[in-house]
Write a protein that holds these residues in place. Structure first.
Motif, PDB file in Angstrom:
ATOM      1  N   UNK A  34       0.763  -1.128  -0.173  1.00 36.92           N
ATOM      2  CA  UNK A  34       0.031   0.090  -0.063  1.00 36.92           C
ATOM      3  C   UNK A  34       0.832   1.114   0.218  1.00 36.92           C
ATOM      4  N   UNK A  35       0.162   2.464   0.281  1.00 38.46           N
ATOM      5  CA  UNK A  35       0.879   3.786   0.350  1.00 38.46           C
ATOM      6  C   UNK A  35      -0.240   4.718   0.966  1.00 38.46           C
ATOM      7  N   UNK A  36      -0.058   5.838   0.933  1.00 40.38           N
ATOM      8  CA  UNK A  36      -0.989   6.553   1.892  1.00 40.38           C
ATOM      9  C   UNK A  36      -2.026   6.801   0.953  1.00 40.38           C
ATOM     10  N   UNK A  37      -2.332   6.394  -0.095  1.00 46.01           N
ATOM     11  CA  UNK A  37      -3.668   6.623  -1.026  1.00 46.01           C
ATOM     12  C   UNK A  37      -4.767   5.777   0.090  1.00 46.01           C
ATOM     13  N   UNK A  38      -4.338   5.096   0.865  1.00 49.78           N
ATOM     14  CA  UNK A  38      -5.383   4.136   1.490  1.00 49.78           C
ATOM     15  C   UNK A  38      -6.150   5.193   2.654  1.00 49.78           C
ATOM     16  N   UNK A  39      -5.491   6.200   3.009  1.00 52.02           N
ATOM     17  CA  UNK A  39      -6.113   7.053   3.752  1.00 52.02           C
ATOM     18  C   UNK A  39      -7.146   8.284   3.269  1.00 52.02           C
ATOM     19  N   UNK A  40      -7.184   8.223   1.939  1.00 55.14           N
ATOM     20  CA  UNK A  40      -7.687   9.156   1.165  1.00 55.14           C
ATOM     21  C   UNK A  40      -9.318   9.756   1.735  1.00 55.14           C
ATOM     22  N   UNK A  41      -9.832   8.629   2.051  1.00 54.00           N
ATOM     23  CA  UNK A  41     -11.303   8.928   2.445  1.00 54.00           C
ATOM     24  C   UNK A  41     -11.509   9.027   3.945  1.00 54.00           C
ATOM     25  N   UNK A  42     -10.459   9.053   4.677  1.00 50.16           N
ATOM     26  CA  UNK A  42     -10.270   9.234   6.356  1.00 50.16           C
ATOM     27  C   UNK A  42      -9.687  10.597   6.563  1.00 50.16           C
ATOM     28  N   UNK A  43      -8.483  10.846   6.003  1.00 46.61           N
ATOM     29  CA  UNK A  43      -7.662  11.900   6.396  1.00 46.61           C
ATOM     30  C   UNK A  43      -8.575  13.500   6.560  1.00 46.61           C
ATOM     31  N   UNK A  45     -11.439  14.233   6.940  1.00 46.84           N
ATOM     32  CA  UNK A  45     -12.727  14.185   7.999  1.00 46.84           C
ATOM     33  C   UNK A  45     -11.875  14.604   9.271  1.00 46.84           C
ATOM     34  N   UNK A  46     -10.690  14.007   9.436  1.00 44.04           N
ATOM     35  CA  UNK A  46     -10.055  14.204  10.681  1.00 44.04           C
ATOM     36  C   UNK A  46      -9.455  15.630  10.548  1.00 44.04           C
ATOM     37  N   UNK A  47      -8.997  16.281   9.455  1.00 51.00           N
ATOM     38  CA  UNK A  47      -8.624  17.545   9.366  1.00 51.00           C
ATOM     39  C   UNK A  47      -9.769  18.572   9.573  1.00 51.00           C
ATOM     40  N   UNK A  48     -10.983  17.969   9.173  1.00 52.98           N
ATOM     41  CA  UNK A  48     -11.976  19.028   9.209  1.00 52.98           C
ATOM     42  C   UNK A  48     -12.517  18.972  10.722  1.00 52.98           C
ATOM     43  N   UNK A  49     -12.265  17.819  11.458  1.00 56.51           N
ATOM     44  CA  UNK A  49     -12.470  17.933  12.968  1.00 56.51           C
ATOM     45  C   UNK A  49     -11.876  18.733  13.605  1.00 56.51           C
ATOM     46  N   UNK A  50     -10.772  19.393  13.195  1.00 49.86           N
ATOM     47  CA  UNK A  50     -10.012  20.292  13.894  1.00 49.86           C
ATOM     48  C   UNK A  50      -8.473  19.824  14.366  1.00 49.86           C
ATOM     49  N   UNK A  51      -7.970  18.766  13.599  1.00 48.12           N
ATOM     50  CA  UNK A  51      -6.673  18.238  13.790  1.00 48.12           C
ATOM     51  C   UNK A  51      -5.805  18.722  12.774  1.00 48.12           C
ATOM     52  N   UNK A  52      -4.422  18.769  13.178  1.00 47.27           N
ATOM     53  CA  UNK A  52      -3.256  19.013  12.248  1.00 47.27           C
ATOM     54  C   UNK A  52      -2.966  17.482  11.805  1.00 47.27           C
ATOM     55  N   UNK A  53      -3.214  17.015  10.665  1.00 50.28           N
ATOM     56  CA  UNK A  53      -2.922  15.879  10.249  1.00 50.28           C
ATOM     57  C   UNK A  53      -1.849  15.590   9.421  1.00 50.28           C
ATOM     58  N   UNK A  54      -0.762  14.751   9.677  1.00 45.92           N
ATOM     59  CA  UNK A  54       0.391  14.444   8.930  1.00 45.92           C
ATOM     60  C   UNK A  54       0.388  12.949   8.467  1.00 45.92           C
ATOM     61  N   UNK A  55       0.354  12.869   7.048  1.00 45.07           N
ATOM     62  CA  UNK A  55       0.388  11.487   6.550  1.00 45.07           C
ATOM     63  C   UNK A  55       1.493  11.341   5.409  1.00 45.07           C
ATOM     64  N   UNK A 263     -15.190   2.918   5.424  1.00 46.57           N
ATOM     65  CA  UNK A 263     -14.372   4.195   5.702  1.00 46.57           C
ATOM     66  C   UNK A 263     -15.064   5.228   6.769  1.00 46.57           C
ATOM     67  N   UNK A 264     -16.601   4.849   6.693  1.00 44.99           N
ATOM     68  CA  UNK A 264     -17.095   5.977   7.502  1.00 44.99           C
ATOM     69  C   UNK A 264     -17.078   5.473   8.710  1.00 44.99           C
ATOM     70  N   UNK A 265     -16.997   4.129   9.148  1.00 46.41           N
ATOM     71  CA  UNK A 265     -16.833   3.533  10.321  1.00 46.41           C
ATOM     72  C   UNK A 265     -15.572   4.016  11.080  1.00 46.41           C
ATOM     73  N   UNK A 266     -14.398   3.648  10.307  1.00 49.25           N
ATOM     74  CA  UNK A 266     -13.107   4.029  10.555  1.00 49.25           C
ATOM     75  C   UNK A 266     -13.230   5.634  10.943  1.00 49.25           C
ATOM     76  N   UNK A 267     -13.457   6.560  10.174  1.00 48.61           N
ATOM     77  CA  UNK A 267     -13.619   7.906  10.494  1.00 48.61           C
ATOM     78  C   UNK A 267     -14.307   8.142  11.907  1.00 48.61           C
ATOM     79  N   UNK A 268     -15.682   7.551  12.029  1.00 46.17           N
ATOM     80  CA  UNK A 268     -16.258   7.641  13.512  1.00 46.17           C
ATOM     81  C   UNK A 268     -15.305   7.174  14.549  1.00 46.17           C
TER      82      UNK A 268
END
Length: 280
Positions: A34-43, A45-55, A263-268
């Motif tokens: 894999x590569x960080x493409x796997x996080x495309x549907x997750x990251x 949402x975590x940014x939008x929740x008010x976090x600084x996200x590094x991938x 992906x939705x459950x992972x974000x939650x």
């Protein structure tokens, strides 16, 4: 097909990464193949929740450098991760880590417990859970010949493997499948896959920390796909039992790449974990 935006030279090698959002930093570590493409549907949402996200793409993976002579094992990736945090001026982080990224995260948390605020492990390699018999045979007997496979045969091999990562195989098709295959669409890419990834599938990196898991004191949540064909749920249960206070959440109808199946459950789960476990 990557959503990474920048490159940084860390300890003499180039890493492709994304550093966006503001607030408490959260780092995502991907797995293999894999590569960080796997996080495309997750990251996002975590940014939008008010976090600084590094991938970022691990060394030898995705858009990051594929050096001829550099340790890209779990141990090597762990050391480099610490250098990346230093380069980005990040002292303490929460970690969300998948597959071999989980082993990197566990090793880093044991080596630098003061730098890890929270730890979420998803379908991680652990104990003696890897490599699979197929990969072990390739490593022991046929690695060089497999590294020389023509593109069509390589794509067929990796497609068969990737189809095992999801409970719903329709999710690993079309543009999504092409994105997972894309880093290997050249002779260099195919060689890199075996030299930087497969050659380093080695349980000693997880076995040697198995007896130290009780040292972890930060909040830990273990998220696992119920239908994971590569890392059966009993490994998740063992991790839960060995890590003090760890929570285990098993996601139904999801496989090893549960961020593809659910992906939705992972974000939650990530958002809940980041808010339900305040840092003391």
């Amino acid at each position: 097909m990557s959503f990474l935006t920048d490159h940084v030279v860390v300890d003499g090698v180039r890493l492709a990464y994304r550093d966006s959002g503001s607030g408490e930093p959260v780092v995502f570590l991907h797995g293999t193949p894999s590569h960080s493409y796997e996080w495309r549907d997750v990251v996002p949402h975590i940014e939008a929740a008010g976090h600084r996200v590094i991938v970022y793409d691990l060394l030898g993976y995705g858009l990051s450098e594929r050096p001829a002579r550099r340790d890209t094992s779990v141990a090597g990736q762990t050391d480099l991760f610490g250098h990346l945090l230093d380069a980005l001026g990040v002292e303490e982080v929460s970690l969300v880590a998948h597959d071999i990224g989980g082993a990197v995260a566990l090793r880093f948390a044991l080596a630098h417990p003061g730098r890890v605020q929270r730890l979420m492990i998803m379908d991680s390699v652990s104990y003696d859970s890897w490599p699979s018999p197929t990969w072990r045979r390739i490593i022991d007997e046929e690695l060089d010949s497999y590294a020389a496979l023509p593109q069509e045969e390589f794509d067929a091999l990796l497609t068969r493997q990737l189809s095992m990562t999801v409970a719903d195989t329709s999710r690993m098709s079309g543009d999504v499948l092409r994105a997972y295959l894309a880093p290997h669409a050249s002779r260099l890419g195919r060689t890199s896959f075996f030299e930087h990834q497969v050659r380093h599938y080695d349980a000693r990196y997880t076995q040697e920390i198995a007896g130290r898991l009780a040292e972890l004191t930060m909040p830990v949540r273990i998220l696992w796909g119920a239908e994971d064909q590569w890392q059966p749920v009993h490994y998740a249960e063992r991790l839960r039992d060995d890590i003090p206070g760890a929570e285990l959440v098993v996601v139904p109808d999801a496989g090893h790449f549960l961020m593809e199946d659910a992906p939705g459950r992972v974000v939650h789960e990530i958002r809940d974990f980041l808010t339900a476990t305040p840092v003391s």
